[in-house]
Design a protein around this motif. Structure first.
Motif, PDB file in Angstrom:
ATOM      1  N   GLY A 169      18.278  71.997  19.207  1.00  0.00           N
ATOM      2  CA  GLY A 169      17.575  70.803  19.899  1.00  0.00           C
ATOM      3  C   GLY A 169      16.843  69.894  18.677  1.00  0.00           C
ATOM      4  O   GLY A 169      16.437  68.904  19.128  1.00  0.00           O
ATOM      5  N   LYS A 170      16.805  70.381  17.566  1.00  0.00           N
ATOM      6  CA  LYS A 170      16.161  69.359  16.550  1.00  0.00           C
ATOM      7  C   LYS A 170      17.323  68.424  16.190  1.00  0.00           C
ATOM      8  O   LYS A 170      16.954  67.389  15.435  1.00  0.00           O
ATOM      9  N   ASN A 171      18.439  68.554  16.130  1.00  0.00           N
ATOM     10  CA  ASN A 171      19.619  67.555  15.713  1.00  0.00           C
ATOM     11  C   ASN A 171      19.641  66.459  16.930  1.00  0.00           C
ATOM     12  O   ASN A 171      20.370  65.720  16.569  1.00  0.00           O
ATOM     13  N   VAL A 172      19.220  66.754  17.906  1.00  0.00           N
ATOM     14  CA  VAL A 172      19.321  65.622  19.212  1.00  0.00           C
ATOM     15  C   VAL A 172      18.229  64.773  19.098  1.00  0.00           C
ATOM     16  O   VAL A 172      16.922  65.072  18.952  1.00  0.00           O
ATOM     17  N   ILE A 173      18.638  63.604  19.086  1.00  0.00           N
ATOM     18  CA  ILE A 173      17.625  62.291  19.092  1.00  0.00           C
ATOM     19  C   ILE A 173      17.056  62.083  20.360  1.00  0.00           C
ATOM     20  O   ILE A 173      18.217  61.759  21.284  1.00  0.00           O
ATOM     21  N   GLY A 174      16.065  62.364  20.721  1.00  0.00           N
ATOM     22  CA  GLY A 174      15.384  62.089  21.933  1.00  0.00           C
ATOM     23  C   GLY A 174      15.327  60.627  22.656  1.00  0.00           C
ATOM     24  O   GLY A 174      15.450  59.622  21.630  1.00  0.00           O
ATOM     25  N   LEU A 175      15.522  60.581  23.942  1.00  0.00           N
ATOM     26  CA  LEU A 175      15.416  59.075  24.277  1.00  0.00           C
ATOM     27  C   LEU A 175      14.059  58.313  24.074  1.00  0.00           C
ATOM     28  O   LEU A 175      13.975  57.287  23.990  1.00  0.00           O
ATOM     29  N   GLN A 176      13.080  59.152  23.933  1.00  0.00           N
ATOM     30  CA  GLN A 176      11.895  58.482  23.459  1.00  0.00           C
ATOM     31  C   GLN A 176      11.865  57.898  22.160  1.00  0.00           C
ATOM     32  O   GLN A 176      10.918  57.070  21.940  1.00  0.00           O
TER      33      GLN A 176
END
Length: 197
Positions: A169-176
């Motif tokens: 989950g840390k590798n995913v860039i959130g949409l925020q």
């Protein structure tokens, strides 16, 4: 309430606004639920606000209601009707303490004078609705009514993630965070350029 005369002006407007929040349909549901929950011994009130208040005013019906929701030891030990005002108010406050012990939040509670003096019967309805919702949500087998009368409160939905899932989950860039996809401000202009004279 016997010594209180009619209100005028702003006081009247405020009281009218409070009175407008009272729901006659909810009154019917609450009366039906309390009658089923406590049995025929509590009777039924006259229709309308004054009948509802008079039915609950001495606190005995409320105490019977809260006791019926506890399977084991009953929270209100002594239920007795009394013509004395302070005894009736004490009975109501015992109900309120037991309802808080059952799980009704303080913000959903009415004040004793709201019922006893008839100042805010909509608050009494809110408290009884919150109590009914809590009884439906707890589902301990003590609720005796239609479960559709009250909504179920949200319950905890705890999730346990493994360490690998947390690292992924840390590798995913959130949409925020936003993404500009390579855009720049090149070629953008706002207004006219500065004029030098």
């Amino acid at each position: 309430m016997a010594n209180k005369g009619p209100s005028y002006g702003l006081s009247r407007q405020v009281q009218d606004k409070i009175d407008s929040k009272y729901d006659p349909e909810l009154e019917q549901i609450l009366v039906e639920w309390i009658s089923r929950q406590c049995g025929s011994g509590v009777g039924k009130p006259e229709p309308g606000k004054q009948g509802f208040q008079a039915w609950l005013k001495d606190g005995c019906v409320l105490s019977e209601l809260i006791n019926s929701l506890f399977a084991g030891e009953k929270p209100v030990k002594k239920i007795q009707s009394s013509p004395m005002a302070f005894k009736q108010m004490e009975q109501i406050s015992q109900f309120l303490n037991a309802a808080e012990k059952y799980g009704v939040t303080k913000t959903d509670m009415f004040q004793t004078v709201d019922l006893w003096e008839g100042k805010d019967l909509a608050a009494v309805q809110r408290t009884l609705s919150a109590l009914g919702s809590l009884a439906v949500t707890k589902d301990e087998g003590t609720y005796k009514g239609d479960p559709n009368w009250f909504f179920k409160k949200a319950q905890e939905n705890k999730r346990d993630f493994s360490d690998e899932q947390l690292k992924a989950g840390k590798n995913v860039i959130g949409l925020q965070m936003g993404s500009n996809k390579g855009a720049s401000q090149e070629g953008m202009s706002y207004g006219r350029p500065r004029q030098i004279l």
